[in-house]
Design an enzyme around this catalytic site. Structure first.
Site, PDB file in Angstrom:
ATOM      1  N   GLU A   1     -19.904   0.436   8.653  1.00 35.44           N
ATOM      2  CA  GLU A   1     -18.775   1.283   9.060  1.00 35.44           C
ATOM      3  C   GLU A   1     -18.019   1.627   7.774  1.00 35.44           C
ATOM      4  O   GLU A   1     -17.407   0.741   7.167  1.00 35.44           O
ATOM      5  CB  GLU A   1     -17.893   0.543  10.072  1.00 35.44           C
TER       6      GLU A   1
ATOM      7  N   CYS B   1      -9.317   3.906   8.543  1.00 36.92           N
ATOM      8  CA  CYS B   1     -10.448   4.782   8.199  1.00 36.92           C
ATOM      9  C   CYS B   1     -10.457   6.036   9.052  1.00 36.92           C
ATOM     10  O   CYS B   1     -11.065   7.029   8.677  1.00 36.92           O
ATOM     11  CB  CYS B   1     -11.752   4.017   8.389  1.00 36.92           C
TER      12      CYS B   1
HETATM   13  P1  NAD Z   1     -14.367  -2.147  -0.233  1.00 39.66           P
HETATM   14  O1  NAD Z   1     -15.678  -1.491  -0.023  1.00 39.66           O
HETATM   15  O2  NAD Z   1     -13.777  -2.120  -1.577  1.00 39.66           O
HETATM   16  O3  NAD Z   1     -14.443  -3.699   0.140  1.00 39.66           O
HETATM   17  C1  NAD Z   1     -14.841  -4.125   1.425  1.00 39.66           C
HETATM   18  C2  NAD Z   1     -15.427  -5.524   1.322  1.00 39.66           C
HETATM   19  O4  NAD Z   1     -16.635  -5.462   0.582  1.00 39.66           O
HETATM   20  C3  NAD Z   1     -14.536  -6.525   0.606  1.00 39.66           C
HETATM   21  O5  NAD Z   1     -14.620  -7.762   1.283  1.00 39.66           O
HETATM   22  C4  NAD Z   1     -15.165  -6.604  -0.778  1.00 39.66           C
HETATM   23  O6  NAD Z   1     -14.931  -7.820  -1.449  1.00 39.66           O
HETATM   24  C5  NAD Z   1     -16.636  -6.451  -0.434  1.00 39.66           C
HETATM   25  N1  NAD Z   1     -17.489  -5.968  -1.519  1.00 39.66           N
HETATM   26  C6  NAD Z   1     -17.168  -5.124  -2.524  1.00 39.66           C
HETATM   27  N2  NAD Z   1     -18.254  -4.901  -3.316  1.00 39.66           N
HETATM   28  C7  NAD Z   1     -19.281  -5.621  -2.781  1.00 39.66           C
HETATM   29  C8  NAD Z   1     -20.642  -5.820  -3.141  1.00 39.66           C
HETATM   30  N3  NAD Z   1     -21.178  -5.229  -4.202  1.00 39.66           N
HETATM   31  N4  NAD Z   1     -21.403  -6.618  -2.370  1.00 39.66           N
HETATM   32  C9  NAD Z   1     -20.873  -7.224  -1.272  1.00 39.66           C
HETATM   33  N5  NAD Z   1     -19.591  -7.102  -0.903  1.00 39.66           N
HETATM   34  C10 NAD Z   1     -18.791  -6.291  -1.627  1.00 39.66           C
HETATM   35  O7  NAD Z   1     -13.398  -1.530   0.862  1.00 39.66           O
HETATM   36  P2  NAD Z   1     -11.834  -1.781   1.038  1.00 39.66           P
HETATM   37  O8  NAD Z   1     -11.151  -1.112  -0.107  1.00 39.66           O
HETATM   38  O9  NAD Z   1     -11.611  -3.217   1.316  1.00 39.66           O
HETATM   39  O10 NAD Z   1     -11.512  -0.982   2.401  1.00 39.66           O
HETATM   40  C11 NAD Z   1     -11.162   0.374   2.458  1.00 39.66           C
HETATM   41  C12 NAD Z   1     -12.379   1.214   2.763  1.00 39.66           C
HETATM   42  O11 NAD Z   1     -12.968   0.777   3.980  1.00 39.66           O
HETATM   43  C13 NAD Z   1     -12.054   2.678   2.998  1.00 39.66           C
HETATM   44  O12 NAD Z   1     -13.056   3.457   2.404  1.00 39.66           O
HETATM   45  C14 NAD Z   1     -12.116   2.825   4.513  1.00 39.66           C
HETATM   46  O13 NAD Z   1     -12.376   4.128   4.976  1.00 39.66           O
HETATM   47  C15 NAD Z   1     -13.218   1.886   4.837  1.00 39.66           C
HETATM   48  N6  NAD Z   1     -13.136   1.453   6.243  1.00 39.66           N
HETATM   49  C16 NAD Z   1     -14.025   1.953   7.150  1.00 39.66           C
HETATM   50  C17 NAD Z   1     -13.943   1.589   8.492  1.00 39.66           C
HETATM   51  C18 NAD Z   1     -14.879   2.129   9.548  1.00 39.66           C
HETATM   52  O14 NAD Z   1     -14.866   1.608  10.662  1.00 39.66           O
HETATM   53  N7  NAD Z   1     -15.677   3.145   9.269  1.00 39.66           N
HETATM   54  C19 NAD Z   1     -12.963   0.695   8.886  1.00 39.66           C
HETATM   55  C20 NAD Z   1     -12.072   0.219   7.922  1.00 39.66           C
HETATM   56  C21 NAD Z   1     -12.166   0.588   6.598  1.00 39.66           C
HETATM   57  O1  6OD Z   2     -11.142  -0.065  16.735  1.00 34.40           O
HETATM   58  C1  6OD Z   2     -12.160  -0.485  16.184  1.00 34.40           C
HETATM   59  O2  6OD Z   2     -12.999  -1.182  16.781  1.00 34.40           O
HETATM   60  C2  6OD Z   2     -12.416  -0.169  14.778  1.00 34.40           C
HETATM   61  N1  6OD Z   2     -13.583  -0.609  14.263  1.00 34.40           N
HETATM   62  C3  6OD Z   2     -11.491   0.509  14.063  1.00 34.40           C
HETATM   63  C4  6OD Z   2     -11.652   0.876  12.712  1.00 34.40           C
HETATM   64  C5  6OD Z   2     -10.582   1.288  12.004  1.00 34.40           C
HETATM   65  C6  6OD Z   2     -10.685   1.625  10.619  1.00 34.40           C
HETATM   66  O3  6OD Z   2      -9.844   1.413   9.777  1.00 34.40           O
END
Ligand code: NAD
Ligand code: 6OD
Length: 486
Positions: free
Chosen positions: A255, A289
């Protein structure tokens, strides 16, 4: 004098320290929340081996009914310790109280209840077939756990997004190694305490703290005894994880990021569209997100909408959670610098700043935090980087449109494909436009309304696969077909 808080890993039913610590810093004022014990490769392997062993012990032998009961106890205990969870989430993130009390923590508990009950309601499928000898055969589909699952989660909705994966992983009998973001270790650690309290068998739930590259995250992907990886975070991180997971051909569920469009037609209920867009642009300081960073408004109501959204954005109270603020800070100073970089870029690209575009000045310790003003831009071309790249802050760009086809093309002209929101009172139009959106979820006249049974995820750079309801149970299970000849 308050004592220094140390946050530990949780492996095989024990809280475990390590040699290296990193700082958990409050984004409200830059103070130290805790020292966090970073898991190295050996500690990660210990957790994975504990999880592997636990697959076949008491947990593996437990009936679905008992397993679901245990997960419902986890939900009960989160609710029992509700105030502790609220305080821990706020300490790490500085989020507004209402957000944490009404969304983050309740959804953490609800995720366990929902998947416990869903898993308990599943039946084995079977198919009778004819055979040439006339006796027939029966095929029984047995869904077995996939094994040890690595869950890697982000900082924006820490407990909600972690439990969204941990709950279904456990509901179908797997064991887990989970890593919260390095920015938000606290509620995950309370969850480990909850697992302890409810008597979760040792090794079923293991918690690791650390970073991504060359730290716990990378080791949790590379470990040969991990059977599947489920990740929420940035698209570029997903790409790195996928490369590393490819070595062991491990299944992945991702995600990822979004650059979501909101489309407001002139026939929309104006006040509802306005209130919905205030939420979809600025909730959680824009760090969801699903947030709408691209807002398209039909020309007849464009000027009225821009000035109404400006008024609402300027009325948002920014500050400490305990001061009853509507909006807290961004997650960290690093993230603030990234968003400020986009503020400069917007000016370079020729944007008109309708409101915001700067940092609030408080004249107290909050100036050491990561606060930022809700920001609205207009005037950019669809090719601008501000329109193309995920910023992940309380920001949106508003453009006018004239034609339905034109706005559909603009909304879809993105490398991302996570979510969209459409505002109109014409349900034929809503249906027509929604079906053409290249996203995983499209809301009509609402935003972030969640039915946990529905598939959730994104297309293009926004993800791989779907979770939610039966889709989660399927990803975390391996079907075994048993064909019995009569
Ligand atoms: P990030 O990718 O920097 O980090 C997420 C997790 O991955 C952290 O626990 C981090 O330590 C780990 N990580 C980083 N590099 C890694 C590697 N090489 N191998 C394994 N693990 C690794 O993301 P963030 O800054 O914590 O979160 C924000 C991002 O998440 C935004 O881009 C947002 O859109 C996205 N997001 C998406 C959803 C969704 O449901 N699509 C939900 C929430 C957040
Ligand atoms: O509502 C959820 O289950 C979900 N995965 C939300 C994601 C939000 C992103 O920041």
């Amino acid at each position: 004098m308050t004592s220094l808080k140390i946050i530990k890993n949780y492996i095989n039913g024990e809280f475990v320290d390590s040699e290296n610590y990193f700082d958990d810093i409050s984004p409200v004022d830059g103070t130290l929340v805790a020292k966090v014990s970073e898991a190295d490769e050996i500690i990660v392997d210990n957790a994975v081996q504990a999880a592997k062993n636990a697959l076949h012990g008491e947990w593996g032998a437990m009936s679905q009914k008992d397993r679901s009961e245990m997960l419902n106890k986890v939900a009960d205990e989160i609710e029992q310790r509700f105030d502790d969870f609220v305080a821990a989430e706020i300490a790490d993130t500085g989020k507004a109280h209402a957000q944490v009390k009404n969304i983050d923590i309740p959804r953490g508990a609800a995720n366990f209840r929902f998947f416990a009950d869903l898993a308990a309601s599943q039946n084995e499928q079977s198919f009778k077939m004819d055979t040439p000898d006339g006796k027939g055969a029966t095929n029984i589909i047995v869904n077995k756990p996939i094994g040890v699952v690595s869950v890697i989660s982000p900082w924006n909705l820490p407990l909600l997004l972690m439990t969204w994966k941990v709950a279904p992983v456990l509901a179908v009998g797997n064991t887990v190694v989970v890593k919260p973001s390095e920015e938000t270790p606290s509620t995950a650690t309370l969850l480990a305490e909850v697992m302890d309290t409810v008597g979760m068998p040792k090794g079923v739930f293991n918690l690791l703290h650390g970073f991504g590259p060359n730290s716990a995250g990378e080791f949790m992907v590379a470990n040969k005894d991990v059977d599947a990886i489920t990740f929420t975070g940035e698209s570029s991180t997903g790409s790195t994880i996928m490369k590393n997971a490819a070595v062991g051909l491990k299944p992945v569920s991702f995600e990822l990021g979004g650059k979501n469009a909101a489309i407001i037609f002139a026939d929309a209920d104006f006040d509802a569209a306005l209130a919905g867009t205030v939420r979809s642009a600025f909730s959680n300081c824009g760090q969801v997100c699903l947030c709408s960073e691209r807002v398209y408004v039909e020309r007849a109501i464009f000027d009225k909408f821009v000035s109404a959204l400006k008024e609402k954005a300027e009325a948002i109270k920014i500050g400490r959670p305990e001061d009853d603020a509507d909006m807290g800070p961004l997650i960290s100073k690093e993230h603030k610098d990234k968003v400020l970089g986009y503020f400069s870029l917007a000016l370079e690209e020729g944007a008109t700043v309708i409101t915001g575009g700067s940092v609030p000045e408080f004249g107290d310790e909050r100036d050491n935090g990561a606060f930022i003003k809700p920001t609205i831009w207009t005037g950019l071309s669809e090719e601008a980087r501000i329109i193309k790249e995920e910023i992940f802050g309380p920001v949106c760009h508003i453009s006018p449109f004239d034609q339905e086809d034109e706005v559909i093309a603009k909304a879809n002209d993105s490398e991302y494909g996570l979510a969209a929101a459409i505002w109109t009172t014409d349900m034929d139009k809503a249906n027509r436009v929604a079906r053409q959106m290249e996203v995983g979820i499209c809301w009509v006249n609402d935003w972030f309304l969640r039915d946990l049974r529905t598939p959730f995820g994104g297309v293009k750079l926004s993800g791989i696969g779907r979770e939610g309801g039966i889709h989660s149970l399927e990803f975390y299970s391996e079907p075994l077909t048993i064909c019995i000849k009569e």
